[in-house]
Enzyme design. Sequence first.
Site, mmCIF file in Angstrom:
data_model
loop_
_atom_site.group_PDB
_atom_site.id
_atom_site.type_symbol
_atom_site.label_atom_id
_atom_site.label_comp_id
_atom_site.label_asym_id
_atom_site.label_seq_id
_atom_site.Cartn_x
_atom_site.Cartn_y
_atom_site.Cartn_z
ATOM 1 N N HIS A 161 76.917 -18.360 12.952
ATOM 2 C CA HIS A 161 75.718 -18.494 13.795
ATOM 3 C C HIS A 161 76.045 -18.492 15.289
ATOM 4 C CE1 HIS A 161 71.921 -19.827 15.421
ATOM 5 N NE2 HIS A 161 72.459 -20.977 15.812
ATOM 6 N N HIS A 172 77.041 -24.078 21.527
ATOM 7 C CA HIS A 172 75.713 -24.664 21.787
ATOM 8 C C HIS A 172 75.310 -25.755 20.795
ATOM 9 C CE1 HIS A 172 74.312 -21.654 18.773
ATOM 10 N NE2 HIS A 172 73.284 -22.464 18.605
ATOM 11 N N ASP A 173 75.954 -25.805 19.617
ATOM 12 C CA ASP A 173 75.581 -26.817 18.620
ATOM 13 C C ASP A 173 76.625 -27.917 18.430
ATOM 14 O OD1 ASP A 173 73.021 -26.068 17.856
ATOM 15 O OD2 ASP A 173 73.718 -24.622 16.369
ATOM 16 N N GLU A 196 75.476 -31.592 19.338
ATOM 17 C CA GLU A 196 74.396 -32.056 18.458
ATOM 18 C C GLU A 196 74.880 -32.304 17.028
ATOM 19 O OE1 GLU A 196 70.327 -30.034 16.838
ATOM 20 O OE2 GLU A 196 70.792 -29.780 18.955
ATOM 21 N N ASP A 197 75.799 -31.447 16.532
ATOM 22 C CA ASP A 197 76.154 -31.472 15.105
ATOM 23 C C ASP A 197 77.562 -31.982 14.786
ATOM 24 O OD1 ASP A 197 73.665 -30.426 14.608
ATOM 25 O OD2 ASP A 197 74.346 -28.354 14.482
ATOM 26 N N ASP A 250 69.427 -17.898 20.390
ATOM 27 C CA ASP A 250 69.572 -18.827 19.257
ATOM 28 C C ASP A 250 68.362 -18.708 18.332
ATOM 29 O OD1 ASP A 250 70.419 -21.083 17.707
ATOM 30 O OD2 ASP A 250 69.141 -22.383 18.916
#
Length: 749
Positions: free
Chosen positions: A65, A90-91, A94-95, A156
Amino acid sequence: MSVVELKIDLEAERREILKRYRKLLRTAKPFLKDNDAKLIKKAFTLAADAHKDMRRKTGEPYIYHPIAVAQICVEEIGLGTTAIICALMHDVVEDTTITLDEIEAIFGTKVAKIIDGLTKIAGIFEQGASAQAENFRKLLLTLSEDVRVILIKLADRLHNMRTLSSMSRDKQLKIASETTYLYAPLAHRLGLYAIKTELEDLYLKYAEPKVYKEIAAKLKSTKTRRQQFIREFIRPIEKDLKAEGMSFAVKGRPKSIHSIWNKIKNQGKTFEEIYDLFAIRVILDSTPEHEKAICWRAYSIVTDHYRPNPERLRDWISNPRANGYESLHTTVMSHSGQWVEVQIRSRRMDEIAEKGYAAHWKYKGNQTNVNEGIDAWLNQVREVLEHNDKSAIEFINDFRGHLFQDEVFVFTPKGDLKVLQAGSTALDFAYSIHSQIGSRCLGAKVNGKLVEISHTLKNGDQVEILTSTKQSPREDWLKFVVTTKARANIKEALKEINRQYVTDGRDIVARKLKVLGLELTFDVTNQLRAFFNSRDPNDLFYRFGKGYLQPDEIKRWRIARDSHKKAQEAKAALNGTIEDGKALVKELKRLHGDRPDSDMLLIGEDMDKIDYTLASCCNPIPGDEVFGFVTINEGIKIHKTTCKNARELLSTHGNRVIKAKWTSQLVAFLAGIRIKGTDRVGLVNDVTKIISKEHKVNMRSIIVDTNEGGIFDGKIKLYVHDTEHLNILIAKLKKVKGIFEVIRFEYAD
């Protein structure tokens, strides 16, 4: 699966990850400088390691992704190294366990700020708040510092939409609705037409799959005939362009499925009746100083062969649209009697039309009028973002007002061009110059004539604003301004003026509640707001402070609340406190036990257990695809997924949406059908006979109108069991002599 097979799979995945990463580097190579490749590798290694144990819903490694998002940033938007690094990571905040501080230490402040803007807010929101809206507001606030945060977010969202088939149906609806409500208009406003079009088509694919498949199939079946028509149409144009020594490319492309669907829906036409299913695009090679002249020369060649429609000429070369779009559009009559849209532009204009803001930045300095258009919009957005003391929902609604598609071109007394939202008034123009000029606006002169501040401006108007130091903003100004800047400034000024009324009103309400033995809590305020139909708590207190509402009226609310409370006690004991979708799903699972549809609201079966009603804005009937929405004060409402309010509810209040489906029941539901045909004696009688006698359907109302041309137009509200029952009736009515259209229509009770 054996250990050997697992190793083979993991090795194959590792090779595929490297293959995708190398493709990204090859695409980005023309943009890279000095140390860029090493920084990208560092970001890729960090992201790949952070996501190594994560998989997407498709079962693929999660790292696919971020690589895909970075690929879109480079290939389809034209962004550079910083965006690639941010897209790859970018994630991770957050993850995974990686923090913003760690990213800042490795990649610097700029990258950390962009990733922070792309990271969702963690935590629990107060009742009535929207996590989706709050996160979108946070994303937009980063726009003040770096527009790339929005561009990466669009990349995204595009990849998420391209892979949406792996998600559950309710998630598909939420994500697709949010996309068409916020992200597609945002892509349009930044000039990303290719991405905007794909997002809209993908929305339709998941929101209305049957409609999408029908239009796609018809486009496919007419492709050969359409290509033959295009070849014959462009042959004489190409011949003359070559004779002029021009270097060019001519393309013919069909309109998007979403735009065709819009025309079918809004104009009441069938697919076969839409004449402009495709557009011809003439793309010319030219230096910046000659491109305007060469585009008009090409226009002359096109109109030498085909007669133009004078009302369909759009000159966005002399006056580019505010998002930087430049092109000449004309609609001409082909030799076969078919209207054809022709778009004429230079190679530079075409790149800006496809890649939007990023491409415009590439040409910065060559075309100042284009740059000024986009930069002016970004400055306006920043001004809106400064007024950040409103609810997230109100903030998003204000911002969406800035994503307008139509514009009006007007001039200052000195001849400077101003681009405003279509429908703008003299007062909008005043605020576009300066907030103080807007606040003191007394009137205007348009083309030398005195007009009121509510006067709507037209293309080409020259506007002079008249001011007075005695003038100040009034509440009725909000009724006729359309620009976000004007609305935000008026609201800000009124807030200052009305602050004392709000304070007085809060004191009045608190004293009256104390007499009734109650406190002014958040829940009580919300209940009062809903009972008195106020926009927000401040509006409620303002109305009491101004005397529009009297203290004794609070007794009416108390009586109504107590009455409702008693009626709900039995159900409340069973249901517990249901404030959002998660709480309701938990309750449904408890009620339904171990069954496949335990997390769904079963319409019909659950009526005696869960308090719900069918939404009056769309009046769903069995067979319609629906969802449940947990309201704050009115229980659970059942909406059609195609309801006019569905996109907003799914986009801004996804946490209060639940899955719902119909269960078998012999109950009649109200539906509406519209009938058009050629009027004749006995037509109404034939229609009512089929409805009442043959199908035993009760009608609630029938309204019939016949115009001067003898066209019969009737609207009938009737009771049916489900969509199958309704479709059988519609099919039968279509066979009545003289009737040429029978459709279901949505109405609000």
